[in-house]
Enzyme design. Sequence first.
Site, PDB file in Angstrom:
ATOM      1  N   LEU A  48       0.827  -1.206   0.000  1.00 15.81           N
ATOM      2  CA  LEU A  48       0.000   0.000   0.000  1.00 15.81           C
ATOM      3  C   LEU A  48       0.860   1.254   0.000  1.00 15.81           C
ATOM      4  O   LEU A  48       1.792   1.386   0.790  1.00 15.81           O
ATOM      5  CB  LEU A  48      -0.915  -0.002   1.222  1.00 15.81           C
ATOM      6  CG  LEU A  48      -1.837   1.206   1.406  1.00 15.81           C
ATOM      7  CD1 LEU A  48      -3.192   0.786   1.968  1.00 15.81           C
ATOM      8  CD2 LEU A  48      -1.200   2.266   2.323  1.00 15.81           C
ATOM      9  N   ASP A  51       0.537   8.855   1.342  1.00 15.07           N
ATOM     10  CA  ASP A  51       1.006  10.234   1.165  1.00 15.07           C
ATOM     11  C   ASP A  51       2.358  10.344   0.466  1.00 15.07           C
ATOM     12  O   ASP A  51       3.303   9.629   0.817  1.00 15.07           O
ATOM     13  CB  ASP A  51       1.167  10.929   2.522  1.00 15.07           C
ATOM     14  CG  ASP A  51      -0.056  10.887   3.395  1.00 15.07           C
ATOM     15  OD1 ASP A  51      -1.045  10.240   3.009  1.00 15.07           O
ATOM     16  OD2 ASP A  51      -0.024  11.484   4.475  1.00 15.07           O
ATOM     17  N   GLN A  67       4.677   7.320   1.684  1.00 16.76           N
ATOM     18  CA  GLN A  67       4.247   6.415   2.739  1.00 16.76           C
ATOM     19  C   GLN A  67       3.992   5.046   2.125  1.00 16.76           C
ATOM     20  O   GLN A  67       3.297   4.927   1.110  1.00 16.76           O
ATOM     21  CB  GLN A  67       2.968   6.937   3.388  1.00 16.76           C
ATOM     22  CG  GLN A  67       3.163   8.199   4.214  1.00 16.76           C
ATOM     23  CD  GLN A  67       3.794   7.895   5.564  1.00 16.76           C
ATOM     24  OE1 GLN A  67       3.117   7.499   6.508  1.00 16.76           O
ATOM     25  NE2 GLN A  67       5.097   8.089   5.652  1.00 16.76           N
ATOM     26  N   SER A 111       4.366  10.857   7.754  1.00 16.05           N
ATOM     27  CA  SER A 111       4.693  11.814   6.693  1.00 16.05           C
ATOM     28  C   SER A 111       5.597  12.942   7.165  1.00 16.05           C
ATOM     29  O   SER A 111       5.645  13.286   8.342  1.00 16.05           O
ATOM     30  CB  SER A 111       3.414  12.389   6.109  1.00 16.05           C
ATOM     31  OG  SER A 111       2.716  11.420   5.382  1.00 16.05           O
TER      32      SER A 111
END
Length: 490
Positions: A48, A51, A67, A111
């Site tokens: 996955l 950001d 991310q 982040s």
Amino acid sequence: MEGDVSIIMTDNEKKLLEHAYEEVEKKRNTTKMDPYRQVFHLMPPTGLLNDPNGWIKWKGTYHLFFQWYPYDTSHGPKYWGHYSSNDLVTWKEEPIALAPSEWYEKNGCYSGSAVDNNGVLTLIYTGNVKDEEDRRDSYQCVATSTDGTHFTKLGPVIDSLPDGYTAHFRDPKVWKKGELWYMVLGAQTVEEKGRVVLYSSANLTEWDFKGAIAGAGIGGIVDFGYMWECPDLFSLDSKDVLIISPQGLEQEGIHYQNKFQAGYFIGEADLDNVIFHHGDFAELDHGFEFYAPQTTMDDEGRRILTAWMGVPEQDEETQPTVTNGWLHCLTIPRELRIHEGRLWQTPVKELQKLRHNQESIKETLSANELLVFDDLAGPAMEFMLTGLEEIKGIFEWTFRNEARLIFNGGTHLLTLERRNTRTHLTEQRHVRLDSLKYLHVFMDASSLEIFINGGEAVMSARYFPSEKDTSLTMKTNEKVTVSLDKWVLS
């Protein structure tokens, strides 16, 4: 992916990186077979992505971190994945930049941003920590690199919260002005109001809390979400712009239709007095998937934005790419400018290098005639459609029988329609225009980015058409002559 884990690092960090590389290589071939893998959008190798982080042009090379949970399509402890490019078109997959190996980041390297500190590439990010009862601590941390690839962690530089704030305190964006470094952070008050707070520093390691510069109770904003994520404050065209991703906004007509939003304020920031005088909030994208945007300024002085083409908690688990072990992508890079008091976005000029096999078509559509283009030469295309100014009725443009643009010349409403991956029902997003002049569309294997009137508005979406369907159709209820330029992108 090859990672050099022979540099100085803790045993735990070395172990995490080696395990991540092994797992990615095991799954990479399965991921590559997915027909929804994008042609020109950045995606995770596996797992996955969310950001964009650390977006910077450093020593002539663009670095874009993101991310990443490499093991699964769920939101597990986040790593920082890393791509680099010399031209914003061809991207190189770099070794993992950050892994959640230390006590101050054990539940995720969240982040953050990147700066050039006297030739040292410096990452500033949030370390996320949770205890057995899911209580959270947040630490703002620093990691440095002299080669742009391997990073040495320096640990937390902000390890406590100011009074009145919860541990939802994250996503540092850092820049230098004069002799001082400044940092904005997304924050939540104990009353669960979203804010952006400001810090300053002379050396990137010792930071002074200046106060809240925007948010609930500031500048006339009474109530505007329970958390503001991913702030980005910068100057553009003699104005200051604050980009935020507020959580908790209620839908207002055609506005705020996604689970969470991303948008901006334009005004004047007084960093000495911690005041940001600004106008109303405006959404950056009117489509289905757009969140956590981050900008950088390059050597040409361009302010370039990219964003996560996804939204937290919005039908993530039902996207068909999950079956093949990957989820989400980033938007194409967009250049920003201020025009008529609003942010306009245009695709960066470098993307023209992707173009092949241009065709120019001029067609006159009779009322209720269906115009079919069934030879698109692939899933990745760019379209420029003009001749729309005279539309008074309804104009429709369908992409691979899975998404549709509808313009109503009477109401001036442009609608993007697609099938929801969870309910399989049709869903829509809208933007109201004074007029529709032309449409510029980037179509990839599983996404659309639609630039309207030269950047006045943008609509982004993931969509998942049949692999065999390459059709493009247009229809109107009145006589209209349109011109279409199209390119294959590769």
